[in-house]
Design an enzyme around this catalytic site. Structure first.
Site, PDB file in Angstrom:
ATOM      1  N   LYS A 191      27.955  15.109  19.971  1.00 49.98           N
ATOM      2  CA  LYS A 191      27.773  13.658  20.067  1.00 49.98           C
ATOM      3  C   LYS A 191      27.395  13.350  21.407  1.00 49.98           C
ATOM      4  O   LYS A 191      28.368  13.143  22.021  1.00 49.98           O
ATOM      5  CB  LYS A 191      28.622  12.630  19.422  1.00 49.98           C
ATOM      6  CG  LYS A 191      28.225  11.464  18.723  1.00 49.98           C
ATOM      7  CD  LYS A 191      27.413  10.480  19.578  1.00 49.98           C
ATOM      8  CE  LYS A 191      28.536   9.593  20.532  1.00 49.98           C
ATOM      9  NZ  LYS A 191      27.722   8.919  21.381  1.00 49.98           N
ATOM     10  N   GLU A 266      38.526  14.854  29.723  1.00 50.07           N
ATOM     11  CA  GLU A 266      38.100  14.940  31.210  1.00 50.07           C
ATOM     12  C   GLU A 266      37.725  13.421  31.611  1.00 50.07           C
ATOM     13  O   GLU A 266      36.375  13.002  30.940  1.00 50.07           O
ATOM     14  CB  GLU A 266      36.945  15.787  31.458  1.00 50.07           C
ATOM     15  CG  GLU A 266      37.461  17.192  31.307  1.00 50.07           C
ATOM     16  CD  GLU A 266      36.626  18.310  31.692  1.00 50.07           C
ATOM     17  OE1 GLU A 266      35.357  17.977  32.287  1.00 50.07           O
ATOM     18  OE2 GLU A 266      36.848  19.366  31.696  1.00 50.07           O
ATOM     19  N   CYS A 300      32.278  11.922  38.283  1.00 47.18           N
ATOM     20  CA  CYS A 300      33.547  11.611  38.231  1.00 47.18           C
ATOM     21  C   CYS A 300      34.510  12.318  39.473  1.00 47.18           C
ATOM     22  O   CYS A 300      35.589  11.962  39.596  1.00 47.18           O
ATOM     23  CB  CYS A 300      34.223  12.523  36.922  1.00 47.18           C
ATOM     24  SG  CYS A 300      33.769  14.478  36.905  1.00 47.18           S
ATOM     25  N   GLU A 397      37.546   2.589  39.292  1.00 49.70           N
ATOM     26  CA  GLU A 397      36.409   3.618  39.359  1.00 49.70           C
ATOM     27  C   GLU A 397      35.042   2.566  39.226  1.00 49.70           C
ATOM     28  O   GLU A 397      34.814   2.132  38.291  1.00 49.70           O
ATOM     29  CB  GLU A 397      36.421   4.376  38.229  1.00 49.70           C
ATOM     30  CG  GLU A 397      35.248   5.642  38.182  1.00 49.70           C
ATOM     31  CD  GLU A 397      35.213   6.415  37.065  1.00 49.70           C
ATOM     32  OE1 GLU A 397      35.326   6.163  36.162  1.00 49.70           O
ATOM     33  OE2 GLU A 397      35.206   7.668  37.476  1.00 49.70           O
TER      34      GLU A 397
HETATM   35  P1  NAD Z   1      32.247   6.561  27.988  1.00 53.30           P
HETATM   36  O1  NAD Z   1      33.662   6.726  27.797  1.00 53.30           O
HETATM   37  O2  NAD Z   1      31.708   5.103  27.783  1.00 53.30           O
HETATM   38  O3  NAD Z   1      31.308   7.411  27.020  1.00 53.30           O
HETATM   39  C1  NAD Z   1      31.464   8.698  26.738  1.00 53.30           C
HETATM   40  C2  NAD Z   1      31.188   9.243  25.311  1.00 53.30           C
HETATM   41  O4  NAD Z   1      31.974   8.602  24.445  1.00 53.30           O
HETATM   42  C3  NAD Z   1      29.918   8.593  24.872  1.00 53.30           C
HETATM   43  O5  NAD Z   1      29.008   9.623  24.267  1.00 53.30           O
HETATM   44  C4  NAD Z   1      30.173   7.549  24.000  1.00 53.30           C
HETATM   45  O6  NAD Z   1      29.005   7.273  22.853  1.00 53.30           O
HETATM   46  C5  NAD Z   1      31.471   7.861  23.568  1.00 53.30           C
HETATM   47  N1  NAD Z   1      32.532   6.793  22.905  1.00 53.30           N
HETATM   48  C6  NAD Z   1      32.459   5.588  23.306  1.00 53.30           C
HETATM   49  N2  NAD Z   1      33.429   5.154  22.346  1.00 53.30           N
HETATM   50  C7  NAD Z   1      33.889   6.074  21.642  1.00 53.30           C
HETATM   51  C8  NAD Z   1      34.811   5.979  20.621  1.00 53.30           C
HETATM   52  N3  NAD Z   1      35.547   4.800  20.337  1.00 53.30           N
HETATM   53  N4  NAD Z   1      34.877   7.288  19.729  1.00 53.30           N
HETATM   54  C9  NAD Z   1      34.410   8.104  20.332  1.00 53.30           C
HETATM   55  N5  NAD Z   1      33.331   8.393  21.062  1.00 53.30           N
HETATM   56  C10 NAD Z   1      33.135   7.376  21.984  1.00 53.30           C
HETATM   57  O7  NAD Z   1      31.912   7.250  29.241  1.00 53.30           O
HETATM   58  P2  NAD Z   1      30.314   7.074  30.233  1.00 53.30           P
HETATM   59  O8  NAD Z   1      30.288   5.659  30.512  1.00 53.30           O
HETATM   60  O9  NAD Z   1      29.482   7.608  28.980  1.00 53.30           O
HETATM   61  O10 NAD Z   1      30.787   8.057  31.417  1.00 53.30           O
HETATM   62  C11 NAD Z   1      31.116   7.543  32.653  1.00 53.30           C
HETATM   63  C12 NAD Z   1      32.600   8.085  32.611  1.00 53.30           C
HETATM   64  O11 NAD Z   1      32.849   9.533  32.328  1.00 53.30           O
HETATM   65  C13 NAD Z   1      33.224   7.757  33.862  1.00 53.30           C
HETATM   66  O12 NAD Z   1      34.663   7.256  33.694  1.00 53.30           O
HETATM   67  C14 NAD Z   1      33.396   9.109  34.629  1.00 53.30           C
HETATM   68  O13 NAD Z   1      34.492   9.352  35.640  1.00 53.30           O
HETATM   69  C15 NAD Z   1      33.737  10.200  33.239  1.00 53.30           C
HETATM   70  N6  NAD Z   1      33.589  11.585  33.631  1.00 53.30           N
HETATM   71  C16 NAD Z   1      34.673  12.376  33.608  1.00 53.30           C
HETATM   72  C17 NAD Z   1      34.424  13.732  34.006  1.00 53.30           C
HETATM   73  C18 NAD Z   1      35.555  14.745  34.138  1.00 53.30           C
HETATM   74  O14 NAD Z   1      35.141  15.815  34.146  1.00 53.30           O
HETATM   75  N7  NAD Z   1      36.576  14.096  34.420  1.00 53.30           N
HETATM   76  C19 NAD Z   1      33.012  14.056  33.951  1.00 53.30           C
HETATM   77  C20 NAD Z   1      32.025  13.187  33.904  1.00 53.30           C
HETATM   78  C21 NAD Z   1      32.056  11.920  33.775  1.00 53.30           C
END
Ligand code: NAD
Length: 503
Positions: A191, A266, A300, A397
């Site tokens: 997804k 992550e 991240c 963040e």
């Molecule tokens: P997000 O958590 O809003 O969304 C990530 C994914 O989760 C999307 O596909 C979204 O549709 C899905 N999602 C949202 N709510 C959900 C739920 N209730 N159940 C299941 N899936 C759900 O994150 P974002 O805004 O897309 O990405 C940015 C974040 O990702 C930042 O916090 C960043 O630090 C983090 N990130 C972490 C790493 C790492 O390796 N630690 C790498 C890249 C990004």
């Protein structure tokens, strides 16, 4: 024709088919719209223009995808590892062949600059090659003989898994999670993030063209709260590999509780780059700038908190301010661009909200602190100075091209500031004092630390965070630990005593 004009013309060609069909799901080898017939619009952050429609999937689509993954699992699990390896290498070949298409689509869909995205596609191919080669040893275990038994361990793939990815570098992150799952022998339901769906679809097509059997990898588009949630709750899905925000990780853990999901998270970061007075300050400056202003700061592992020692702070911050003001913001398709637009309006509003918060909190806006232009979600690269660690700009963040600089007097104070944060993904330490580096890295609360270096990823090393930054590790064998079950088998070597009951 300029490079930008050439890229724009090529991009139009690549996007034309998505304008016709939209971004579809792929379930059991079939391209499908959402069962409900619903879709949502995908816009580019560059000019806010419409790109294409995207399938808005719900629980029924996820159920079909999970069933397809379950049906495909036994054959994929039992396939010779050498055959799995060959398919994964062919996927890598396909990525390389379409690297430009992937890079240009990713730029337009996410706002990430071409200078970084051109390499992201190739890094995705490397991820597939790395895990392709490791497929041969994925099942390896240990021999742990005792006096009465030969104990052996082996690993078996856990089953169909769900992979949920964010929008910041969607292509690279998808390959990073999916390649080890496939190498381990798991089948996948992916997804991708709703804001950046295009390259996940291209990747899926490459995989099936490379000979991946139908159903081994299924793609379900849609929003987190419906398609994402349904995936985390589905009983056929044995584990969820998730990359995204910390608060979403927490929701997924709750959603997966009833089906006892194994989770790998992550999550977010607010990573310190700690610069001591004895460091090579020119290199530290280059690395600090690179780690927060590359990838639009939507990274991240970004070094979003600069901890700078008082004795060298004035000079360092002066040079830093000049460099930040000189960063080239522009169209991400232009190879000269260093910073593109933020992913979408909601995120843009969030990032911009910190400009006011910084001033209210008593910090100084040394560079940026405003929107750039009036079209697209561009912000000026921003530097806050005079900050203290209790301010929102130091604790939260922001996930944009925004750096918060905090001064410290000595090593103890630097360590206190570095660790006084909910997150613990990465840390960067700049010093030429070896014993200090050893002492400091020992106490620094982070999953990954680089000394006198920016983040340089080496695929066999563990990737992941502590505290609110994650659970579990990726990379090398750690990825297989997540996607596989350990199994112990004890074989008696003789006639050891077995207690006799009821005799
Ligand atoms: P997000 O958590 O809003 O969304 C990530 C994914 O989760 C999307 O596909 C979204 O549709 C899905 N999602 C949202 N709510 C959900 C739920 N209730 N159940 C299941 N899936 C759900 O994150 P974002 O805004 O897309 O990405 C940015 C974040 O990702 C930042 O916090 C960043 O630090 C983090 N990130 C972490 C790493 C790492 O390796 N630690 C790498 C890249 C990004």
């Amino acid at each position: 024709m300029t490079d930008l004009a050439t890229h724009q013309a090529k991009l139009e060609g690549y996007l034309a088919r998505f304008r016709d069909t939209g971004v579809l799901n792929q379930i059991g080898g079939e391209a499908r719209a959402a069962i409900s017939g619903e879709s949502f619009d995908n816009h580019s952050p560059v000019d806010e223009g419409f790109i294409c429609r995207v399938a808005r999937s719900g629980a029924k689509d996820v159920d079909d995808a999970a069933k397809a993954a379950r049906a495909a699992f036994p054959a994929w699990r039992d396939m010779q590892a050498t055959d799995r390896k060959a398919i994964l290498h062919r996927i890598a070949d396909g990525i390389v062949a379409r690297a430009e298409e992937i890079a240009l689509c990713e730029c337009w869909d996410t706002g990430q600059a071409y200078r970084f995205m051109s390499k992201a596609a190739l890094r995705g191919a490397e991820n597939f090659r790395f895990f392709a080669d490791r497929a041969l040893s994925a099942r390896d275990g240990q021999a742990l003989p005792s006096s009465t038994l030969i104990n052996i361990t082996t690993r078996v793939p856990i089953g169909p898994v769900g992979v949920i990815t964010p929008w910041n570098t969607p292509f690279m992150l998808s390959t990073w999670k999916i390649a080890p799952a496939l190498a381990a022998g798991c089948t996948v339901v992916h997804k991708p993030a709703e804001f950046s769906p295009i390259t996940a679809r291209i990747l899926m097509e490459i995989a099936e063209e490379a000979g991946l059997p139908p159903g081994v990898w299924n793609l379900v588009n849609g929003f987190g709260e419906d398609a994402g949630k349904a995936l985390t709750e589905h009983p056929d899905i044995k584990a969820i590999a998730f990359v995204g925000e910390s608060k979403t990780g927490s929701m997924i853990m709750k959603q997966g509780a009833d089906t006892l999901k194994r989770v790998h998270f992550e999550l977010g970061g607010k990573n310190p780059v700690v610069v001591f007075e004895d460091a090579d300050l020119d290199r530290a400056l280059d690395a600090a700038i690179f780690m927060i202003y590359s990838l639009n700061g939507e990274r991240c592992t970004s070094s979003s908190r600069l901890l700078i020692q008082d004795s060298v702070a004035d000079d360092f911050l002066e040079k830093l301010t000049a460099r930040v003001k000189n960063l080239k913001v522009g169209n991400p398709l232009d190879p000269a661009t260093e910073i593109g637009p933020l992913i979408h309006k909601t995120h843009f509003d969030k990032v911009c909200s910190y400009f006011g918060k910084a001033v209210e909190g008593g910090a100084t806006v040394a560079a940026g602190g405003a929107r750039d232009g009036d079209k697209g979600w561009f912000v000026k690269p921003t530097l806050f100075t005079g900050a203290t660690n209790d301010m929102a700009i130091a604790q939260e963040e922001i996930f944009g091209p925004v750096l918060t600089a905090i001064r410290f007097a000595d090593e103890d104070e630097a360590l206190n500031i570095a660790n006084d944060i909910p997150y613990g993904l990465t840390g960067y330490v700049w010093t030429n004092d070896l014993t200090r580096a050893l002492r400091f890295t020992e106490k620094l609360e982070a999953g990954m630390i680089w000394v006198n270096s920016e983040n340089v990823r080496h695929l066999p090393t563990p990737f992941g965070g502590v505290k609110a930054s994650g659970i579990g590790r990726d990379g090398g064998d750690w990825s297989f630990e997540f996607y596989m079950e350990q199994k112990h088998i004890g074989l008696a070597t003789g006639q050891h005593h077995i207690p006799r009951l009821g005799a």
